[in-house]
Design an enzyme around this catalytic site. Structure first.
Site, PDB file in Angstrom:
ATOM      1  N   ARG A  51       0.765  -1.227  -0.143  1.00 21.83           N
ATOM      2  CA  ARG A  51      -0.081  -0.105  -0.179  1.00 21.83           C
ATOM      3  C   ARG A  51       0.865   1.391  -0.098  1.00 21.83           C
ATOM      4  NH1 ARG A  51      -2.468  -3.789   1.585  1.00 21.83           N
ATOM      5  NH2 ARG A  51      -0.913  -4.131   2.667  1.00 21.83           N
ATOM      6  N   THR A  52       1.801   1.428   0.755  1.00 21.84           N
ATOM      7  CA  THR A  52       2.479   2.908   1.054  1.00 21.84           C
ATOM      8  C   THR A  52       3.185   3.009  -0.380  1.00 21.84           C
ATOM      9  OG1 THR A  52       2.485   2.230   3.450  1.00 21.84           O
ATOM     10  CG2 THR A  52       3.875   3.993   2.573  1.00 21.84           C
ATOM     11  N   LYS A  80      25.374  -3.356  -0.449  1.00 20.57           N
ATOM     12  CA  LYS A  80      26.928  -3.318  -0.583  1.00 20.57           C
ATOM     13  C   LYS A  80      27.477  -2.406   0.610  1.00 20.57           C
ATOM     14  CE  LYS A  80      26.343  -2.620  -5.440  1.00 20.57           C
ATOM     15  NZ  LYS A  80      26.416  -1.610  -6.575  1.00 20.57           N
ATOM     16  N   ARG A 101      10.925   3.881   3.723  1.00 24.13           N
ATOM     17  CA  ARG A 101      10.576   3.083   4.631  1.00 24.13           C
ATOM     18  C   ARG A 101      11.818   2.312   4.862  1.00 24.13           C
ATOM     19  NH1 ARG A 101       5.561  -1.112   4.900  1.00 24.13           N
ATOM     20  NH2 ARG A 101       4.663   0.905   5.339  1.00 24.13           N
ATOM     21  N   HIS A 129       4.456   5.664  11.626  1.00 23.12           N
ATOM     22  CA  HIS A 129       3.959   5.624  10.260  1.00 23.12           C
ATOM     23  C   HIS A 129       3.117   6.663  10.139  1.00 23.12           C
ATOM     24  CE1 HIS A 129       2.978   3.993   6.550  1.00 23.12           C
ATOM     25  NE2 HIS A 129       2.621   2.674   6.733  1.00 23.12           N
TER      26      HIS A 129
HETATM   27  N1   CP Z   1      -0.462  -0.140   5.722  1.00 24.96           N
HETATM   28  C1   CP Z   1       0.631  -0.305   5.358  1.00 24.96           C
HETATM   29  O1   CP Z   1       2.042   0.147   5.472  1.00 24.96           O
HETATM   30  O2   CP Z   1       0.916  -1.312   4.474  1.00 24.96           O
HETATM   31  P1   CP Z   1       2.082  -1.725   3.562  1.00 24.96           P
HETATM   32  O3   CP Z   1       3.185  -2.444   4.448  1.00 24.96           O
HETATM   33  O4   CP Z   1       1.630  -2.747   2.664  1.00 24.96           O
HETATM   34  O5   CP Z   1       2.835  -0.590   3.026  1.00 24.96           O
END
Ligand code: CP
Length: 307
Positions: A51-52, A80, A101, A129
């Site tokens: 999703r993100t 590396k 992320r 998040h």
């Molecule tokens: N909600 C969420 O962060 O989903 P993903 O891990 O798929 O990005």
């Protein structure tokens, strides 16, 4: 230049303005379809995501921009030994904004300290998040009409679930939001969050059984047990099916209790709940695109251009 590392990097007024912009985008998408012409978003994902990452990419493409990036540490020079600090200096030469992320808490903050472009925290370890929080806020506001005066139950892995930590931090800024923290003992929210709730005199209760409290909730925020953060497979197996929301439990809830989940789901919501009109987790996914569009415009200083 601004970054988004925690939901609290935006004032409550800025958050509400961003949510207004996201709503306008949802109603008038064509108005925004060229605002980011010529701009590039880099997605630097050292951890898996559906999703993100894809919603950030869809958001930038919906705005007329383009995207580049990597979807795992293994496909980047991190494999590396390249540091986050060096990576962001390099990516600053290729893109106008980036979403990162990383499994290590604080990695996006390190990146921001060396970056020439805005950095968005797309999830750092078990920490924060913030763009999921903006998604959750938009979902709650669109469903209930307000971010004040409701009781939210957060259920599942409240220890490792970064979406829960960010959402609590954010919702305590609104009026009369009560928290019901539903988890096994081993997966309770970290002490620093309880300390914050105590310091700010926020009403909350800590319980283990969802059935005991579901009838009083206005929002039920389900989460999965975060397998990837456990050190011990046996502990994960013991906890993973602790909560399963099914039709029988939904029958005990208010007729207007909305169910949210940041997804991915594993077993914690039975698929028989998906057809219940109160199940809102797939609507939440769509709102995630609009808030990320609004965020990209805000951090690039383009939000005023289309008002
Ligand atoms: N909600 C969420 O962060 O989903 P993903 O891990 O798929 O990005």
């Amino acid at each position: 230049m601004r970054h988004l590392l925690s939901p609290l990097d935006l004032t409550i007024e800025e958050t509400n303005t961003l949510l207004d912009l996201a709503r306008d985008i949802s109603k008038n998408p064509e108005k925004y379809s060229h605002v980011c012409d010529g701009k590039r978003l880099a997605t630097l994902f050292y951890e898996p995501s559906t999703r993100t990452r894809l919603s950030f990419e869809a958001a930038m493409m919906n705005l007329g921009g383009t995207v580049l990036g990597f979807s795992s540490a293994n496909s980047s020079s991190a494999s590396k030994g390249e540091s986050v600090a060096d990576t962001i200096r390099v990516v600053s030469c290729y893109a106008n904004i980036c979403a990162m992320r990383h499994p290590k808490e604080g990695a996006p903050r390190v990146a921001a300290s060396k970056s020439a472009i805005p950095v968005i925290n797309a999830g750092d370890g078990g920490h924060q998040h913030p763009t999921q929080t903006l998604t959750d806020l938009m979902t709650i506001r669109e469903l209930r009409g307000s971010l004040n005066n409701f009781t939210i139950g957060l259920c599942g892995d409240l220890k490792f679930g970064r979406t829960v930590h960010s959402l609590i931090n954010e919702l305590i800024r609104y009026e009369n939001v009560k928290f019901v923290l539903i988890s096994p003992k081993e997966l309770r929210v970290p002490d620093y969050i309880i300390e914050t709730l105590d310091e700010k005199h926020i009403e909350y209760e800590v319980v283990e059984k969802l059935e005991d409290v579901i009838s009083k909730l206005d929002i039920l925020y389900m989460t999965r047990v975060q397998k990837e953060r456990f050190f011990n497979e046996d502990d994960y197996l013991r906890m993973k099916d602790f909560y399963i929301l099914n039709k029988a439990k939904m029958d005990m809830a208010k007729p207007d209790m909305y169910v949210l989940h940041p997804l991915p789901r594993v077993n914690e919501i039975s698929i028989e709940v998906d057809d219940d009109p109160r199940a809102s987790y797939f609507k939440q996914v769509q709102f995630g695109v609009y808030v990320r569009m609004a965020l990209i415009l805000t951090l690039l200083g383009l939000d005023k251009e289309v008002r």
